[in-house]
Write a protein that holds these residues in place. Structure first.
Motif, mmCIF file in Angstrom:
data_model
loop_
_atom_site.group_PDB
_atom_site.id
_atom_site.type_symbol
_atom_site.label_atom_id
_atom_site.label_comp_id
_atom_site.label_asym_id
_atom_site.label_seq_id
_atom_site.Cartn_x
_atom_site.Cartn_y
_atom_site.Cartn_z
ATOM 1 N N ASN A 174 0.817 -1.222 0.000
ATOM 2 C CA ASN A 174 0.000 0.000 0.000
ATOM 3 C C ASN A 174 0.848 1.268 0.000
ATOM 4 O O ASN A 174 0.381 2.320 -0.421
ATOM 5 C CB ASN A 174 -0.926 0.005 1.223
ATOM 6 N N SER A 175 2.071 1.168 0.469
ATOM 7 C CA SER A 175 2.937 2.347 0.542
ATOM 8 C C SER A 175 3.584 2.680 -0.795
ATOM 9 O O SER A 175 4.215 3.738 -0.932
ATOM 10 C CB SER A 175 4.031 2.127 1.590
ATOM 11 N N LEU A 176 3.460 1.814 -1.771
ATOM 12 C CA LEU A 176 4.098 2.033 -3.064
ATOM 13 C C LEU A 176 3.393 3.088 -3.910
ATOM 14 O O LEU A 176 3.974 3.597 -4.869
ATOM 15 C CB LEU A 176 4.153 0.723 -3.857
ATOM 16 N N THR A 177 2.151 3.432 -3.579
ATOM 17 C CA THR A 177 1.369 4.349 -4.418
ATOM 18 C C THR A 177 2.072 5.683 -4.664
ATOM 19 O O THR A 177 2.218 6.099 -5.821
ATOM 20 C CB THR A 177 -0.012 4.586 -3.792
ATOM 21 N N PRO A 178 2.528 6.399 -3.632
ATOM 22 C CA PRO A 178 3.187 7.683 -3.912
ATOM 23 C C PRO A 178 4.494 7.534 -4.668
ATOM 24 O O PRO A 178 4.879 8.413 -5.444
ATOM 25 C CB PRO A 178 3.422 8.285 -2.520
ATOM 26 N N VAL A 179 5.196 6.402 -4.467
ATOM 27 C CA VAL A 179 6.449 6.197 -5.188
ATOM 28 C C VAL A 179 6.173 5.975 -6.670
ATOM 29 O O VAL A 179 6.885 6.488 -7.542
ATOM 30 C CB VAL A 179 7.218 5.002 -4.597
ATOM 31 N N ILE A 180 5.114 5.223 -6.973
ATOM 32 C CA ILE A 180 4.760 4.970 -8.376
ATOM 33 C C ILE A 180 4.416 6.273 -9.088
ATOM 34 O O ILE A 180 4.860 6.533 -10.203
ATOM 35 C CB ILE A 180 3.590 3.972 -8.456
ATOM 36 N N THR A 181 3.605 7.105 -8.436
ATOM 37 C CA THR A 181 3.251 8.380 -9.053
ATOM 38 C C THR A 181 4.451 9.321 -9.117
ATOM 39 O O THR A 181 4.578 10.116 -10.059
ATOM 40 C CB THR A 181 2.117 9.051 -8.270
ATOM 41 N N MET A 182 5.356 9.189 -8.139
ATOM 42 C CA MET A 182 6.538 10.044 -8.127
ATOM 43 C C MET A 182 7.470 9.728 -9.293
ATOM 44 O O MET A 182 8.222 10.593 -9.747
ATOM 45 C CB MET A 182 7.285 9.858 -6.799
ATOM 46 N N LEU A 183 7.405 8.506 -9.803
ATOM 47 C CA LEU A 183 8.258 8.140 -10.932
ATOM 48 C C LEU A 183 8.004 9.043 -12.130
ATOM 49 O O LEU A 183 8.932 9.435 -12.838
ATOM 50 C CB LEU A 183 8.005 6.677 -11.316
ATOM 51 N N GLY A 184 6.744 9.376 -12.370
ATOM 52 C CA GLY A 184 6.429 10.260 -13.491
ATOM 53 C C GLY A 184 7.022 11.642 -13.317
ATOM 54 O O GLY A 184 7.594 12.210 -14.256
ATOM 55 N N THR A 196 9.267 17.866 -23.636
ATOM 56 C CA THR A 196 8.206 16.891 -23.890
ATOM 57 C C THR A 196 8.241 15.774 -22.860
ATOM 58 O O THR A 196 7.189 15.334 -22.364
ATOM 59 C CB THR A 196 8.358 16.301 -25.304
ATOM 60 N N ALA A 197 9.451 15.314 -22.509
ATOM 61 C CA ALA A 197 9.576 14.274 -21.486
ATOM 62 C C ALA A 197 9.077 14.773 -20.130
ATOM 63 O O ALA A 197 8.430 14.031 -19.384
ATOM 64 C CB ALA A 197 11.033 13.823 -21.372
ATOM 65 N N THR A 198 9.364 16.038 -19.825
ATOM 66 C CA THR A 198 8.883 16.619 -18.570
ATOM 67 C C THR A 198 7.367 16.646 -18.517
ATOM 68 O O THR A 198 6.744 16.244 -17.524
ATOM 69 C CB THR A 198 9.433 18.047 -18.407
ATOM 70 N N VAL A 199 6.769 17.107 -19.607
ATOM 71 C CA VAL A 199 5.315 17.207 -19.664
ATOM 72 C C VAL A 199 4.674 15.821 -19.627
ATOM 73 O O VAL A 199 3.699 15.580 -18.908
ATOM 74 C CB VAL A 199 4.889 17.976 -20.926
ATOM 75 N N LEU A 200 5.246 14.883 -20.393
ATOM 76 C CA LEU A 200 4.695 13.531 -20.412
ATOM 77 C C LEU A 200 4.863 12.858 -19.051
ATOM 78 O O LEU A 200 3.984 12.102 -18.614
ATOM 79 C CB LEU A 200 5.384 12.705 -21.494
ATOM 80 N N GLY A 201 5.985 13.128 -18.376
ATOM 81 C CA GLY A 201 6.176 12.571 -17.049
ATOM 82 C C GLY A 201 5.144 13.088 -16.054
ATOM 83 O O GLY A 201 4.567 12.317 -15.285
ATOM 84 N N SER A 202 4.897 14.389 -16.089
ATOM 85 C CA SER A 202 3.877 14.971 -15.206
ATOM 86 C C SER A 202 2.490 14.447 -15.554
ATOM 87 O O SER A 202 1.675 14.154 -14.666
ATOM 88 C CB SER A 202 3.910 16.494 -15.317
ATOM 89 N N LEU A 203 2.227 14.320 -16.868
ATOM 90 C CA LEU A 203 0.933 13.791 -17.299
ATOM 91 C C LEU A 203 0.766 12.346 -16.851
ATOM 92 O O LEU A 203 -0.309 11.949 -16.374
ATOM 93 C CB LEU A 203 0.822 13.895 -18.824
ATOM 94 N N LEU A 204 1.834 11.559 -16.977
ATOM 95 C CA LEU A 204 1.779 10.166 -16.531
ATOM 96 C C LEU A 204 1.526 10.069 -15.039
ATOM 97 O O LEU A 204 0.723 9.237 -14.583
ATOM 98 C CB LEU A 204 3.090 9.469 -16.903
#
Length: 317
Positions: free
Chosen positions: A235-245, A292-300
């Motif tokens: 359950n603690s992985l959620t913020p890390v997964i979103t942080m990857l983007g 583009t990578a920055t924007v796509l990362g934030s979008l992801l």
């Protein structure tokens, strides 16, 4: 969900457009201009004027930008002044190598940071937690170029374990064939990411340890290792997964520095070399890819948050 996706995609397109405008104006406002950089200090005013006319640099900046944008929409990023090749071909050659470096660095960072963050949370406010926290803060605040130099001095000179230069092959297969030469560039990129991800993992694990389901699992007699590994850790992985983007642009920025120091034949080294000779088309092309990578990362990251938590989707739609 579709409305949220369209809204965020529209914002992403606007951000990329604004970035291209700002970078285009800044690059073309540098003293000397591309004519002096390409033709050299011995070029006559007539030669420089002829170069500017042929390249369209004698026109107002808005007109130059519109021409650049028109070509960009057709997939034409221009021609490199110094390399005598199209920018699109250059990026096609260099981008996979940078993606390989950032992907391996990210994977290594996650493998280390996730268990490290969980361990810190379980042993919070103990000497080990304080030591790791101090080290992660130190690593996070250290510039990437300084980390690279330290890595070269320690692991290539004092302890001659790894080469100080990255693989020089032209293909990904050739680069992967020299794993020892990849260690220091990957290490440089992973250290800062470990520091960031482990802090998020520690904080998220602490929040989950205080939840009712943890107390219920413990009351049922579930072993502590199973509680941490099966319930809390997952359950603690959620913020890390979103942080990857959100961390994708940080990794790209670090790659620009580490590639230059380790002479890694990726986009970072191409950007560095282009900056030395004011090769504007290459600089614009690389910045456009990073933007583009920055924007796509934030979008992801936003999409992952929306998929995981419907409240985010409802609040931003």
């Amino acid at each position: 969900m579709s409305r949220f996706l369209l809204h965020r995609t529209g914002q992403a397109v606007i951000v990329v457009f604004v970035v291209t405008v700002i970078v285009f104006v800044l690059l073309h406002s540098l003293p000397g201009g591309p004519a002096r950089a390409i033709l050299g200090i011995d070029a006559t005013p007539e030669q420089m004027a002829d170069f500017n006319t042929r390249q369209g640099f004698d026109q107002p900046l808005p007109v130059q930008y519109l021409h650049y944008l028109s070509r960009l929409l057709q997939g034409d990023l221009g021609e490199s002044y110094a390399l005598n090749m199209s920018v699109a071909d250059l990026i096609q050659q260099r981008l996979p190598k940078t993606l390989l470096l950032t992907a391996v660095s990210t994977a290594a960072a996650v493998v280390v940071a996730v268990p490290l963050g969980v361990w810190q949370a379980v042993n919070r406010n103990k000497p080990g937690d304080y030591i790791v926290t101090a080290l992660t803060f130190l690593a996070y605040s250290t510039p990437a170029f300084f980390l690279a130099l330290i890595a070269i001095i320690v692991f290539s000179q004092v302890l001659p374990w790894f080469p100080s230069q990255a693989p020089q092959a032209d293909t990904l297969t050739g680069i992967l064939a020299e794993p020892a030469a990849l260690v220091l560039p990957v290490l440089t990129g992973a250290v800062t990411a470990v520091a960031a991800f482990s802090r998020y993992m520690r904080s998220s694990t602490l929040d989950n340890l205080a939840e009712d389901y943890v107390r219920t699992a413990r009351a049922k007699g579930t072993r502590e290792r199973a509680v941490i590994g099966k319930h809390v850790g997952r359950n603690s992985l959620t913020p890390v997964i979103t942080m990857l983007g959100y961390h994708i642009p940080v990794l790209f920025g670090g790659a620009l520095i580490s590639e230059s120091i380790f002479n890694y034949p990726g986009m970072g080294l191409a950007f560095w070399n282009a900056a030395q000779v004011s090769d504007y088309p290459v600089l614009l092309g690389v910045v456009l890819v990073i933007a583009t990578a920055t924007v796509l990362g934030s979008l992801l990251a936003d999409l992952l948050q929306a998929l995981i938590d419907p409240r985010v989707r409802a609040g931003r739609a």
